[in-house]
Scaffold this active site. Structure first.
Site, PDB file in Angstrom:
ATOM      1  N   GLY A 187     -15.545  30.327   3.664  1.00  0.00           N
ATOM      2  CA  GLY A 187     -16.877  30.703   4.124  1.00  0.00           C
ATOM      3  C   GLY A 187     -17.971  30.512   3.085  1.00  0.00           C
ATOM      4  N   SER A 188     -17.771  29.575   2.142  1.00  0.00           N
ATOM      5  CA  SER A 188     -18.836  29.406   1.144  1.00  0.00           C
ATOM      6  C   SER A 188     -20.111  28.900   1.817  1.00  0.00           C
ATOM      7  CB  SER A 188     -18.396  28.466   0.020  1.00  0.00           C
ATOM      8  OG  SER A 188     -18.301  27.144   0.485  1.00  0.00           O
ATOM      9  N   ASN A 189     -19.980  28.085   2.866  1.00  0.00           N
ATOM     10  CA  ASN A 189     -21.174  27.626   3.579  1.00  0.00           C
ATOM     11  C   ASN A 189     -21.821  28.769   4.364  1.00  0.00           C
ATOM     12  OD1 ASN A 189     -21.863  24.599   3.472  1.00  0.00           O
ATOM     13  ND2 ASN A 189     -19.625  24.646   3.499  1.00  0.00           N
ATOM     14  N   MET A 268     -12.284  24.841  11.938  1.00  0.00           N
ATOM     15  CA  MET A 268     -11.283  23.791  12.034  1.00  0.00           C
ATOM     16  C   MET A 268     -10.633  23.699  13.423  1.00  0.00           C
ATOM     17  SD  MET A 268     -12.052  22.726   9.234  1.00  0.00           S
ATOM     18  CE  MET A 268     -11.111  21.626   8.242  1.00  0.00           C
ATOM     19  N   ARG A 269     -11.411  23.945  14.456  1.00  0.00           N
ATOM     20  CA  ARG A 269     -10.924  23.775  15.841  1.00  0.00           C
ATOM     21  C   ARG A 269     -11.848  22.812  16.566  1.00  0.00           C
ATOM     22  NH1 ARG A 269      -5.985  26.771  16.888  1.00  0.00           N
ATOM     23  NH2 ARG A 269      -5.894  28.096  15.061  1.00  0.00           N
ATOM     24  N   ASN A 285     -22.665  20.582  12.787  1.00  0.00           N
ATOM     25  CA  ASN A 285     -21.476  20.703  11.934  1.00  0.00           C
ATOM     26  C   ASN A 285     -21.787  20.120  10.569  1.00  0.00           C
ATOM     27  OD1 ASN A 285     -18.732  21.163  11.230  1.00  0.00           O
ATOM     28  ND2 ASN A 285     -18.276  18.999  11.617  1.00  0.00           N
ATOM     29  N   HIS A 287     -19.844  18.215   7.335  1.00  0.00           N
ATOM     30  CA  HIS A 287     -18.591  17.529   7.037  1.00  0.00           C
ATOM     31  C   HIS A 287     -18.650  16.991   5.607  1.00  0.00           C
ATOM     32  CE1 HIS A 287     -14.896  15.392   7.894  1.00  0.00           C
ATOM     33  NE2 HIS A 287     -15.422  14.360   7.241  1.00  0.00           N
TER      34      HIS A 287
END
Ligand code: GAR
Length: 370
Positions: A187-189, A268-269, A285, A287
């Site tokens: 969860g750093s973002n 990651m889903r 998102n 990436h």
């Protein structure tokens, strides 16, 4: 204090001038050494963005004529249900503004004929136009007639379409977006985004945080920051998969929380219907690669193994493809010869933490302007 006296209201004032009358008026102005500004648009349901624009436009010259689209052409441009106000009503409202001297109505799609007939000294256009992107036909006439073109900046976040959406309950009432942050890991973002809001880089509010992993760092951050954190049981052991029931729960929660933008941050889903349609154009998102290079899992490892000299991160819209939606922003990160997937990932993430907040902010502004 100075007292202001208003002139009596003239009920039968001719709010719409003909092109010929306006051309004569223009000649009169010209003879008096005055410069006439021309602008055109729909001006349906006047809002503060219009008023500021018109004041700015009027300040470019000594008098201003506003050409408005006839009702039929507004329908063609904006769809059924528009205009909200007839040309006569729009003209009357515009005439009440100090900036506006004349209103003409044009029935063609383009204002070319009105420009040619009126021959203004200054042509002005607002918003996202540039002198180059003006409609060719109009630009050709303006250049041929030696009219001065002035492009004025758009007033951010104001538009009739957006106001209508708000009234229909489609768009948010607040001007800042309510975000849902979805992640599966550390969860750093998520942390960087929540803290960007605190430090005003991002003008938004977090409606909820969701994770498919009960013990994820993402949900820990929700607890630490006093935000609503929800564990979504993915319902499937298959890697990256969410069952229909899990997707429905996500959609229901997003709607119940009046979420504007769905922000995937290491979620990651695979996101699929009905979520994609329910939040079309509103799922972002991040990436860890310069897409379209290295989509999918372990992007930093893929970059190191490919021996590239540069990688980075991408913020993109989410569609049914894997990491293939429209790219909104990218930041490059050099790959050192000594880099492992882990060391590269750390430097990429440092960039992600800056890029994501800024991109969300810009994208929301763009959506508001539509
Ligand atoms: C981030 O680097 C993000 O780019 C990546 O997962 C990491 C999550 O880290 N996402 C993907 O690879 C998506 N395909 P975080 O939990 O510390 O934010």
């Amino acid at each position: 204090m100075e007292t202001v006296s208003y002139p009596p209201v003239i009920v039968s004032a001719p709010f719409i001038s003909t092109l010929e009358e306006t051309a004569q008026w223009r000649d009169q102005m010209d003879a008096e050494g005055k410069r006439v500004v021309f602008t055109n648009g729909v001006f349906d349901l006047l809002h503060v963005g219009h008023v500021r624009y018109l004041n700015e436009a009027r300040a470019l010259g000594d008098a201003m004529v506003v050409a408005i689209n006839a009702d039929e052409s507004v329908r063609e441009l904006k769809g059924e249900g528009r205009p909200l106000y007839t040309a006569a009503d729009r003209a009357e409202i515009l005439c009440a503004l100090a900036a506006v001297d004349r209103v003409v109505v044009f029935s063609e799609k383009r204002a070319t004929n009105a420009i040619e007939t009126i021959r203004p000294h200054i042509y002005t256009k607002g918003g996202d136009y540039t002198a180059k992107s003006l409609i060719d036909e109009e630009r050709e006439v303006i250049l041929r007639m030696g009219i001065d073109i002035q492009i004025l900046s758009l007033v951010q976040g104001k538009s009739t379409s957006n106001t209508i959406k708000k009234m229909e309950g489609v768009a948010p009432v607040s001007e800042k977006p309510r975000l849902a942050l979805l992640g599966s890991g550390t969860g750093s973002n998520v942390r960087a985004l929540v803290e960007s809001i605190g430090s005003v880089t991002l003008d938004a509010e977090v409606g909820l945080i969701m994770s498919d992993v009960a013990e994820s760092g993402v949900l820990e951050i929700a607890r630490e920051k006093g935000l609503t954190g929800i564990h979504i049981e993915p319902g499937s052991k298959k890697r990256g998969h969410l069952t229909d029931a899990a997707l429905k729960e996500i959609v229901d929660r997003l709607k119940a929380n009046r979420i504007d933008l769905v922000i995937l941050a290491g979620f990651m889903r695979v996101v699929r219907e009905p979520l994609l349609s329910e939040f079309s154009g509103r799922i972002l998102n991040i990436h860890p690669s310069l897409l379209p290079s290295f989509p999918g899992l372990n992007a930093a490892k893929q970059a190191v193994q490919a021996g590239v000299s540069e990688s980075g991160c991408t913020v993109h819209l989410v569609d049914a493809s894997i990491d293939g939606g429209e790219v909104l922003a990218q930041a490059a990160v050099p790959v050192e010869s000594t880099d492992t997937a882990d060391t590269l990932q750390v430097r990429i993430q440092a960039e992600e933490h800056i890029l994501y907040a800024a991109t969300i902010q810009n994208y929301w502004k763009k959506l508001q302007e539509k």
